[in-house]
Design a protein around this motif. Structure first.
Motif, mmCIF file in Angstrom:
data_model
loop_
_atom_site.group_PDB
_atom_site.id
_atom_site.type_symbol
_atom_site.label_atom_id
_atom_site.label_comp_id
_atom_site.label_asym_id
_atom_site.label_seq_id
_atom_site.Cartn_x
_atom_site.Cartn_y
_atom_site.Cartn_z
ATOM 1 N N GLN A 55 -7.795 1.287 -5.799
ATOM 2 C CA GLN A 55 -8.812 0.846 -4.844
ATOM 3 C C GLN A 55 -8.378 -0.443 -4.150
ATOM 4 N N LEU A 58 -5.694 0.331 -1.670
ATOM 5 C CA LEU A 58 -6.290 0.993 -0.518
ATOM 6 C C LEU A 58 -6.967 -0.027 0.394
ATOM 7 N N GLU A 59 -7.705 -0.958 -0.192
ATOM 8 C CA GLU A 59 -8.365 -1.992 0.602
ATOM 9 C C GLU A 59 -7.337 -2.876 1.309
ATOM 10 N N ALA A 61 -4.318 -1.979 2.196
ATOM 11 C CA ALA A 61 -3.731 -1.168 3.264
ATOM 12 C C ALA A 61 -4.672 -1.100 4.455
ATOM 13 N N ARG A 62 -5.954 -0.953 4.197
ATOM 14 C CA ARG A 62 -6.927 -0.900 5.302
ATOM 15 C C ARG A 62 -6.955 -2.222 6.067
ATOM 16 N N GLU A 63 -6.884 -3.330 5.328
ATOM 17 C CA GLU A 63 -6.853 -4.642 5.985
ATOM 18 C C GLU A 63 -5.598 -4.793 6.832
ATOM 19 N N ASP A 64 -4.456 -4.348 6.288
ATOM 20 C CA ASP A 64 -3.206 -4.413 7.049
ATOM 21 C C ASP A 64 -3.284 -3.568 8.315
ATOM 22 N N ILE A 65 -3.834 -2.372 8.185
ATOM 23 C CA ILE A 65 -3.973 -1.483 9.337
ATOM 24 C C ILE A 65 -4.898 -2.108 10.373
ATOM 25 N N GLU A 66 -5.995 -2.685 9.927
ATOM 26 C CA GLU A 66 -6.939 -3.319 10.855
ATOM 27 C C GLU A 66 -6.283 -4.493 11.568
ATOM 28 N N ARG A 69 -3.902 -3.099 14.080
ATOM 29 C CA ARG A 69 -4.672 -2.508 15.190
ATOM 30 C C ARG A 69 -5.132 -3.604 16.147
#
Length: 110
Positions: A55, A58-59, A61-66, A69
């Protein structure tokens, strides 16, 4: 020592040995049960730790993607603004060019 007393002592010793063996078997069963319970707890803790780690990754990775972006959007907006400025700087030039073409076309018809 008379024979009946010897036999009684042997029987007592055998009974005592049987009691010790029974107690040892009971202790063994309790130890095995406790070890299984501890193993189950360790497996459960490992599963929970793995889920928490997954988890967290995943969080992250989501922060990196955001972040990526947002950087791409900023870069795109900056490029768009630069192109708009370049286009606005050429408006007079384009108007002159189109006017010249129009005038040439008018003169060619006359």
């Amino acid at each position: 020592m008379p024979r009946p007393e010897v036999l009684d002592r042997i029987k007592e010793a055998e009974q005592e040995a049987d009691d010790i063996v029974a107690e040892a078997e009971e202790d063994r069963e309790e130890t095995i049960a406790a070890a299984r319970e501890e193993a189950d707890e360790i497996r459960e803790q490992a599963r929970e730790d793995a889920e928490a780690s997954a988890q967290e990754r995943l969080e992250d990775a989501r922060e990196d993607i955001e972040s990526e972006r947002e950087a791409l959007i900023e870069e795109g907006e900056s490029a768009r603004e630069e192109l708009e400025q370049q286009a606005e700087g050429r408006v007079d030039e384009v108007v002159d060019y189109v006017t010249d073409l129009f005038e040439e076309a008018v003169h060619a018809q006359t």
